[in-house]
Design a protein around this motif. Structure first.
Motif, mmCIF file in Angstrom:
data_model
loop_
_atom_site.group_PDB
_atom_site.id
_atom_site.type_symbol
_atom_site.label_atom_id
_atom_site.label_comp_id
_atom_site.label_asym_id
_atom_site.label_seq_id
_atom_site.Cartn_x
_atom_site.Cartn_y
_atom_site.Cartn_z
ATOM 1 N N VAL A 1 44.275 30.776 35.816
ATOM 2 C CA VAL A 1 43.383 31.626 35.143
ATOM 3 C C VAL A 1 42.556 30.875 34.107
ATOM 4 O O VAL A 1 41.534 31.113 34.140
ATOM 5 C CB VAL A 1 44.245 32.742 34.255
ATOM 6 N N HIS B 1 42.046 40.338 30.216
ATOM 7 C CA HIS B 1 43.155 39.298 29.876
ATOM 8 C C HIS B 1 43.770 39.560 28.687
ATOM 9 O O HIS B 1 44.999 39.660 28.161
ATOM 10 C CB HIS B 1 42.800 38.210 30.183
ATOM 11 N N ASP C 1 42.349 38.960 41.534
ATOM 12 C CA ASP C 1 43.593 38.669 40.614
ATOM 13 C C ASP C 1 44.578 39.309 41.222
ATOM 14 O O ASP C 1 45.637 38.839 41.020
ATOM 15 C CB ASP C 1 42.968 38.900 39.342
ATOM 16 N N ASP D 1 45.078 48.451 35.437
ATOM 17 C CA ASP D 1 44.156 47.803 34.702
ATOM 18 C C ASP D 1 42.852 48.092 35.040
ATOM 19 O O ASP D 1 41.854 48.247 34.219
ATOM 20 C CB ASP D 1 44.004 46.178 35.552
ATOM 21 N N ARG E 1 47.135 35.208 26.751
ATOM 22 C CA ARG E 1 46.181 35.889 27.627
ATOM 23 C C ARG E 1 45.719 34.917 28.829
ATOM 24 O O ARG E 1 45.608 35.424 29.829
ATOM 25 C CB ARG E 1 44.782 35.814 26.577
ATOM 26 N N TYR E 2 45.759 33.591 28.584
ATOM 27 C CA TYR E 2 45.220 32.520 29.656
ATOM 28 C C TYR E 2 46.155 31.750 30.490
ATOM 29 O O TYR E 2 45.632 31.192 31.354
ATOM 30 C CB TYR E 2 44.198 32.047 29.247
ATOM 31 N N ARG F 1 45.574 42.856 28.774
ATOM 32 C CA ARG F 1 47.118 42.590 29.392
ATOM 33 C C ARG F 1 47.796 42.113 28.204
ATOM 34 O O ARG F 1 49.078 42.368 28.325
ATOM 35 C CB ARG F 1 46.661 41.730 30.547
#
Length: 229
Positions: free
Chosen positions: A42, A65, A162, A178, A35-36, A68
């Motif tokens: 991020v 996130h 982003d 997104d 995720r990060y 994604r």
């Protein structure tokens, strides 16, 4: 920071006394890192924004996130949640989630065939995630009430920049999937960008189907400084 570095730092911190080293490593590698840590900067940006944004604003960044990193969650939101909302339905049920996951397995969208226990677990996960991020309300034992998200301005600015920082062109940013996580189609996104322009977060110029965006901030750090105010 690599997942291994983060795991070592978390282990040495002593903040997780009831979590085994193996479990902690799994959390870092399977939950946090996808995720990060996938996109540089991020995790640091979110850390800086955590204490500045309102809860709803920050939750939308975490939702972005998470979706994604978990394609099945993104597909569930865009293929089930928003279409049901658009069709006038008020609730989502466990049966809806089960039907979606079973279809995904039959359609070959999973790497291997899933056992029924896995299908049940993933179905519960999808509804739980939607509830955690404010898309659903109500008891886990019955139908969940649909609560459509309204994309916050700061979350919209974060997402727009982003995508830009990932090297996408202006029209690619506007048309990126997104935005569909928040129920927005192309025309909705353009309206959202007009609102961002009114906030002086960017400059928007349009001529027919051609859109040009002048990006006010050149780095993620500059953007975070502004959003944190």
């Amino acid at each position: 920071m690599t997942p291994r570095d983060l795991f070592n730092k978390a282990l040495e911190s002593g903040l997780f006394p009831r979590v085994t080293a193996r479990r902690l490593e799994n959390i870092v590698r399977e939950c946090f890192a996808p995720r990060y840590l996938r996109i540089p900067g991020v995790a640091l940006a979110l850390k800086q924004l955590a204490g500045s944004l309102e809860r709803g604003e920050f939750d939308q960044l975490l939702f972005l996130h998470t979706a994604r990193a978990n394609r099945i969650l993104a597909d569930f939101v865009t293929e089930v949640f928003w279409p049901r909302y658009g069709a006038g339905h008020d609730t989502l049920t466990r049966a809806d989630a089960l039907a979606f996951v079973r279809y995904a397995v039959r359609a070959g969208k999973t790497r291997s065939h899933w056992a029924d226990s896995t299908i049940q677990r993933v179905s519960a996960y999808l509804l739980g995630c939607c509830a955690d991020f404010g898309l659903l309300a109500g008891s886990s034992r019955g139908p969940r009430t649909i609560q459509p998200l309204r994309l916050h301005t700061k979350a919209a600015a974060y997402l727009a920049y982003d995508l830009k920082f990932q090297g996408l062109g202006d029209n690619q940013v506007l048309g990126h999937p997104d935005w569909q996580l928040f129920g927005l189609e192309w025309a909705d996104v353009r309206e959202q960008f007009k609102r961002l322009a009114l906030q002086r977060l960017l400059i928007l110029q349009t001529a027919g189907d051609v859109t040009h965006i002048s990006w006010t901030y050149k780095t993620r750090e500059e953007l975070v400084d502004v959003l944190a105010r």
